[in-house]
Motif scaffolding. Structure first.
Motif, PDB file in Angstrom:
ATOM      1  N   GLU A   7      41.899  43.961  35.721  1.00  0.00           N
ATOM      2  CA  GLU A   7      40.658  43.377  36.438  1.00  0.00           C
ATOM      3  C   GLU A   7      40.938  44.192  37.014  1.00  0.00           C
ATOM      4  O   GLU A   7      41.593  44.620  38.712  1.00  0.00           O
ATOM      5  CB  GLU A   7      40.603  41.933  36.534  1.00  0.00           C
ATOM      6  CG  GLU A   7      40.716  41.344  34.916  1.00  0.00           C
ATOM      7  CD  GLU A   7      39.920  39.732  35.383  1.00  0.00           C
ATOM      8  OE1 GLU A   7      39.276  39.487  33.836  1.00  0.00           O
ATOM      9  OE2 GLU A   7      40.247  38.871  36.507  1.00  0.00           O
ATOM     10  N   TYR A   8      39.218  44.755  37.606  1.00  0.00           N
ATOM     11  CA  TYR A   8      39.644  45.217  39.692  1.00  0.00           C
ATOM     12  C   TYR A   8      38.221  44.415  40.211  1.00  0.00           C
ATOM     13  O   TYR A   8      37.268  44.562  39.344  1.00  0.00           O
ATOM     14  CB  TYR A   8      39.233  46.956  39.148  1.00  0.00           C
ATOM     15  CG  TYR A   8      40.611  47.538  38.444  1.00  0.00           C
ATOM     16  CD1 TYR A   8      41.164  48.180  39.227  1.00  0.00           C
ATOM     17  CD2 TYR A   8      39.955  47.341  36.975  1.00  0.00           C
ATOM     18  CE1 TYR A   8      41.674  48.989  38.592  1.00  0.00           C
ATOM     19  CE2 TYR A   8      40.848  47.838  36.565  1.00  0.00           C
ATOM     20  CZ  TYR A   8      41.456  48.356  36.643  1.00  0.00           C
ATOM     21  OH  TYR A   8      42.366  49.209  35.897  1.00  0.00           O
ATOM     22  N   LEU A   9      38.748  44.159  41.737  1.00  0.00           N
ATOM     23  CA  LEU A   9      37.445  44.108  42.546  1.00  0.00           C
ATOM     24  C   LEU A   9      36.842  45.011  42.413  1.00  0.00           C
ATOM     25  O   LEU A   9      36.825  46.212  43.053  1.00  0.00           O
ATOM     26  CB  LEU A   9      37.337  42.721  43.392  1.00  0.00           C
ATOM     27  CG  LEU A   9      38.247  42.100  43.399  1.00  0.00           C
ATOM     28  CD1 LEU A   9      38.714  41.001  45.046  1.00  0.00           C
ATOM     29  CD2 LEU A   9      36.679  40.740  43.768  1.00  0.00           C
ATOM     30  N   ASP A  10      35.624  44.802  42.335  1.00  0.00           N
ATOM     31  CA  ASP A  10      34.178  46.232  42.576  1.00  0.00           C
ATOM     32  C   ASP A  10      34.430  45.957  44.398  1.00  0.00           C
ATOM     33  O   ASP A  10      33.331  45.840  44.828  1.00  0.00           O
ATOM     34  CB  ASP A  10      33.201  46.029  41.644  1.00  0.00           C
ATOM     35  CG  ASP A  10      32.164  47.276  42.158  1.00  0.00           C
ATOM     36  OD1 ASP A  10      32.675  48.574  42.845  1.00  0.00           O
ATOM     37  OD2 ASP A  10      31.201  46.995  41.844  1.00  0.00           O
ATOM     38  N   ALA A  11      35.112  47.098  45.095  1.00  0.00           N
ATOM     39  CA  ALA A  11      34.988  47.196  46.145  1.00  0.00           C
ATOM     40  C   ALA A  11      33.715  48.288  46.533  1.00  0.00           C
ATOM     41  O   ALA A  11      33.599  48.976  47.635  1.00  0.00           O
ATOM     42  CB  ALA A  11      35.935  47.221  47.281  1.00  0.00           C
ATOM     43  N   HIS A  56      27.576  42.288  39.130  1.00  0.00           N
ATOM     44  CA  HIS A  56      27.213  42.472  37.517  1.00  0.00           C
ATOM     45  C   HIS A  56      26.655  41.504  37.126  1.00  0.00           C
ATOM     46  O   HIS A  56      27.716  40.358  36.831  1.00  0.00           O
ATOM     47  CB  HIS A  56      28.780  43.615  37.080  1.00  0.00           C
ATOM     48  CG  HIS A  56      28.986  44.234  37.838  1.00  0.00           C
ATOM     49  ND1 HIS A  56      28.517  45.769  37.588  1.00  0.00           N
ATOM     50  CD2 HIS A  56      30.202  44.432  38.952  1.00  0.00           C
ATOM     51  CE1 HIS A  56      29.292  46.378  38.660  1.00  0.00           C
ATOM     52  NE2 HIS A  56      30.066  45.913  39.426  1.00  0.00           N
ATOM     53  N   ARG A  57      26.140  41.835  36.011  1.00  0.00           N
ATOM     54  CA  ARG A  57      25.604  40.716  34.391  1.00  0.00           C
ATOM     55  C   ARG A  57      24.876  39.204  35.346  1.00  0.00           C
ATOM     56  O   ARG A  57      25.689  38.692  34.852  1.00  0.00           O
ATOM     57  CB  ARG A  57      26.928  40.077  33.892  1.00  0.00           C
ATOM     58  CG  ARG A  57      27.111  41.325  32.766  1.00  0.00           C
ATOM     59  CD  ARG A  57      28.224  41.567  31.117  1.00  0.00           C
ATOM     60  NE  ARG A  57      27.654  39.803  31.063  1.00  0.00           N
ATOM     61  CZ  ARG A  57      28.359  38.867  30.526  1.00  0.00           C
ATOM     62  NH1 ARG A  57      29.899  39.494  30.577  1.00  0.00           N
ATOM     63  NH2 ARG A  57      27.776  38.168  29.779  1.00  0.00           N
ATOM     64  N   ALA A  75      32.361  43.206  32.780  1.00  0.00           N
ATOM     65  CA  ALA A  75      32.071  43.306  34.284  1.00  0.00           C
ATOM     66  C   ALA A  75      31.412  42.082  33.983  1.00  0.00           C
ATOM     67  O   ALA A  75      30.437  41.340  33.312  1.00  0.00           O
ATOM     68  CB  ALA A  75      31.447  43.970  35.593  1.00  0.00           C
ATOM     69  N   VAL A  76      31.543  41.058  35.676  1.00  0.00           N
ATOM     70  CA  VAL A  76      31.086  40.243  35.653  1.00  0.00           C
ATOM     71  C   VAL A  76      31.545  39.791  37.096  1.00  0.00           C
ATOM     72  O   VAL A  76      32.563  39.968  37.353  1.00  0.00           O
ATOM     73  CB  VAL A  76      30.802  38.798  34.617  1.00  0.00           C
ATOM     74  CG1 VAL A  76      32.260  38.792  34.992  1.00  0.00           C
ATOM     75  CG2 VAL A  76      30.426  37.702  35.295  1.00  0.00           C
ATOM     76  N   GLY A  77      30.015  39.428  37.733  1.00  0.00           N
ATOM     77  CA  GLY A  77      30.484  39.156  39.692  1.00  0.00           C
ATOM     78  C   GLY A  77      30.438  40.375  39.729  1.00  0.00           C
ATOM     79  O   GLY A  77      30.755  41.326  39.813  1.00  0.00           O
ATOM     80  N   CYS A  78      31.648  40.159  40.603  1.00  0.00           N
ATOM     81  CA  CYS A  78      32.532  41.295  41.474  1.00  0.00           C
ATOM     82  C   CYS A  78      33.562  42.486  40.832  1.00  0.00           C
ATOM     83  O   CYS A  78      34.280  42.837  41.605  1.00  0.00           O
ATOM     84  CB  CYS A  78      32.638  40.892  42.966  1.00  0.00           C
ATOM     85  SG  CYS A  78      31.055  40.423  44.419  1.00  0.00           S
ATOM     86  N   VAL A  79      34.029  41.600  39.483  1.00  0.00           N
ATOM     87  CA  VAL A  79      34.822  42.173  38.768  1.00  0.00           C
ATOM     88  C   VAL A  79      34.548  42.482  37.641  1.00  0.00           C
ATOM     89  O   VAL A  79      33.731  42.638  36.293  1.00  0.00           O
ATOM     90  CB  VAL A  79      35.488  40.917  38.406  1.00  0.00           C
ATOM     91  CG1 VAL A  79      37.298  40.816  38.186  1.00  0.00           C
ATOM     92  CG2 VAL A  79      36.372  39.497  39.589  1.00  0.00           C
ATOM     93  N   LEU A  80      35.478  43.789  37.419  1.00  0.00           N
ATOM     94  CA  LEU A  80      35.255  44.798  36.409  1.00  0.00           C
ATOM     95  C   LEU A  80      36.663  44.852  35.840  1.00  0.00           C
ATOM     96  O   LEU A  80      36.775  44.581  36.796  1.00  0.00           O
ATOM     97  CB  LEU A  80      35.177  46.413  36.870  1.00  0.00           C
ATOM     98  CG  LEU A  80      33.849  46.538  37.875  1.00  0.00           C
ATOM     99  CD1 LEU A  80      34.544  47.589  38.465  1.00  0.00           C
ATOM    100  CD2 LEU A  80      32.331  47.180  36.940  1.00  0.00           C
ATOM    101  N   ARG A  81      36.117  44.542  34.437  1.00  0.00           N
ATOM    102  CA  ARG A  81      37.257  44.467  33.477  1.00  0.00           C
ATOM    103  C   ARG A  81      37.839  45.864  32.259  1.00  0.00           C
ATOM    104  O   ARG A  81      36.669  46.515  32.237  1.00  0.00           O
ATOM    105  CB  ARG A  81      37.576  43.442  32.258  1.00  0.00           C
ATOM    106  CG  ARG A  81      38.777  43.263  31.585  1.00  0.00           C
ATOM    107  CD  ARG A  81      38.400  42.009  31.044  1.00  0.00           C
ATOM    108  NE  ARG A  81      38.377  40.961  31.470  1.00  0.00           N
ATOM    109  CZ  ARG A  81      37.138  39.734  31.605  1.00  0.00           C
ATOM    110  NH1 ARG A  81      37.043  40.072  30.664  1.00  0.00           N
ATOM    111  NH2 ARG A  81      37.723  38.401  32.994  1.00  0.00           N
TER     112      ARG A  81
END
Ligand code: PLP
Length: 449
Positions: free
Chosen positions: A41-45, A56-57, A29-35
């Motif tokens: 990729e998914y936006l972490d809502a 994240h990170r 993951a990085v920022g608000c995006v999980l992979r």
């Protein structure tokens, strides 16, 4: 066997029906995006269950853990200490409402609550003018404070808690100050007075046996994001003081910026006797929790060892220095990045999105407090009639959102938008549009069948 098979058949997921579980395996993951492992990729809502704050990170948070690793990974707080955890305790006292002067560390939200409950109980036995008959708690209907037995006892979510009823202690229950489903004859304008009236009546009658009242300030999150009427928290504080009842504020979910201020209690100028923190405390990186207490409570526990006034409670990893290091870094990031100031336009944008979504036919209510947004799906808007929970409307919409690259987790029929505070406006727009499309898709598909 693949990772997916192991995940399906070996890992026992929390609050998950394993017979129906569809693996979602995140790899990075990085920022608000999980992979995930497939590269999707998914936006972490959902902020990795309401705990991620700065994304994240985050480089500052990652570095804080690495630096702490070069010193020591873990030291017990049972009769010993470490530099980082001491610094965090001081920092928490500096930012907490006035009057909270001592910090007991544990590792999760439930343990923070468990500690507060036990401290309140023991306090009444040991204070200079002991009142051991004050041994009962007051909690709100639909409350959720975690999954250990004490926390479940003060909890009131039937679907989670009924099974364990024989194991639980009795609690006095107040109605949740719900503005969407008001009692007959109560208007929105009269709601605050009505709900505070219920508090006063209970405390007036039962205060001799009440140790503490436990409440989530401003919003009952897991209850379905029930946003309390403004003034309710301050009113509860006034009444608990009047009737000599301790106030336990559970800011496990609402703390660390979610409601727009660092702590929710700030908004009504409330200082509780015990304050529970966890989740966002470490920016959502590591398990760490804290129960803050007043000096009056702390002093009731002082004495010689032989007097047995000690708080005999502890958790192996309570106050873990890696967690403390990242918590300190997270609090610094709040200042350096002006997180709370930058939140204001995001809160306003979320309001715009919710106002639009509120017009959809299957949306009964939308609620918001800071960057916490909720959308309640109903079978009938006029009657405010909920869908039967077994029909899983919330889950179905979240599945549809997931297929569109947004990760959410519902509370029954309530959809929750609770992203990291670092979400960008563009990401927030995307989340809202995906949620809206998912609602339309799932509910219209139903209409067509
Ligand atoms: N208290 C509140 C208000 C919560 O929302 C939660 C978890 O969602 C808890 C306590 C329990 O926290 P944990 O899951 O870290 O034990």
């Amino acid at each position: 066997m693949s990772l997916e098979d192991w995940d399906r058949h070996i890992v026992w997921h929390a609050f998950t029906q394993m017979a129906e579980y569809e693996p979602l395996i995140i790899d990075s993951a990085v920022g608000c995006v999980l992979r995930d492992v497939e590269g999707r990729e998914y936006l972490d809502a959902v902020s990795s269950l309401w705990c991620n704050v700065h994304g994240h990170r985050h480089p500052r948070l990652d570095a804080a853990i690495r630096e702490q690793l070069d010193k020591v990974a873990h030291v017990t707080l049972l009769g010993a200490s470490n530099t980082t955890t001491i610094r965090l305790a001081k920092r928490l006292i500096d930012l907490a409402p006035q009057g909270l002067e001592h910090v007991f560390f544990s590792d999760d939200g439930a343990t923070a609550v468990e500690v507060a409950l036990k401290m309140a109980f023991q306090y009444w036995h040991q204070r200079p003018d002991p009142r051991p008959q004050k041994n009962t708690y007051v909690a709100l209907a639909s409350a959720y404070h975690g999954d250990t037995i004490g926390a479940v006892s003060v909890g009131g979510v039937d679907r989670f808690h009924t099974m364990f009823r024989p194991l639980l202690f009795d609690v006095l229950r107040l109605p949740a100050p719900d503005l969407y489903r008001l009692p007959p004859g109560v208007t929105r304008d009269g709601a605050l007075a009505h709900y505070l009236g219920t508090v006063e009546r209970l405390l007036a009658e039962e205060h001799e046996q009440i140790a503490a009242l436990v409440i989530e300030p401003l919003v009952q999150c897991a209850a379905g994001m029930i946003v309390h009427p403004p003034g309710y928290l301050a009113g509860v504080r006034r009444l608990t003081r009047k009737y000599d009842v301790l106030l336990i504020a559970d800011e496990v979910a609402v703390g660390f910026g979610r409601t727009g201020t660092l702590l929710a209690c700030e908004q009504e100028n409330v200082s509780p006797d015990l304050l529970c923190l966890a989740k966002g405390l470490t920016g959502g990186y590591l398990p760490l929790a804290a129960t803050l207490a007043t000096d009056e409570i702390w002093r009731a526990f002082l004495g010689t060892y032989a007097e047995s006034k000690t708080f005999f409670h502890g958790h192996t990893y309570g106050g873990n220095p890696l967690g403390a290091a990242v918590a300190l870094a997270s609090l610094e990031v709040f200042e350096e990045e002006q997180t709370l100031v930058n939140l204001r336009p995001k809160i306003a944008r979320l309001s715009e999105h919710l106002a639009r979504i509120a017009t959809l036919p299957q949306v009964g209510d939308t609620r918001q407090c800071g960057l916490i947004g909720a959308i309640e799906l109903v079978r009938n808007r006029d009657r405010r009639e909920p869908y039967p929970w077994e029909e899983k409307w919330g889950l179905r919409v979240c599945d549809a959102a997931r297929a569109r690259g947004v990760l959410m987790r519902p509370l029954g029929n309530v959809l929750v938008i609770m992203p990291p505070l670092s979400i960008t406006l563009a990401e927030l727009d995307r989340i809202a549009k995906v949620v809206e499309a998912a609602i339309v898709d799932v509910t219209e598909r139903r209409a067509a069948t």
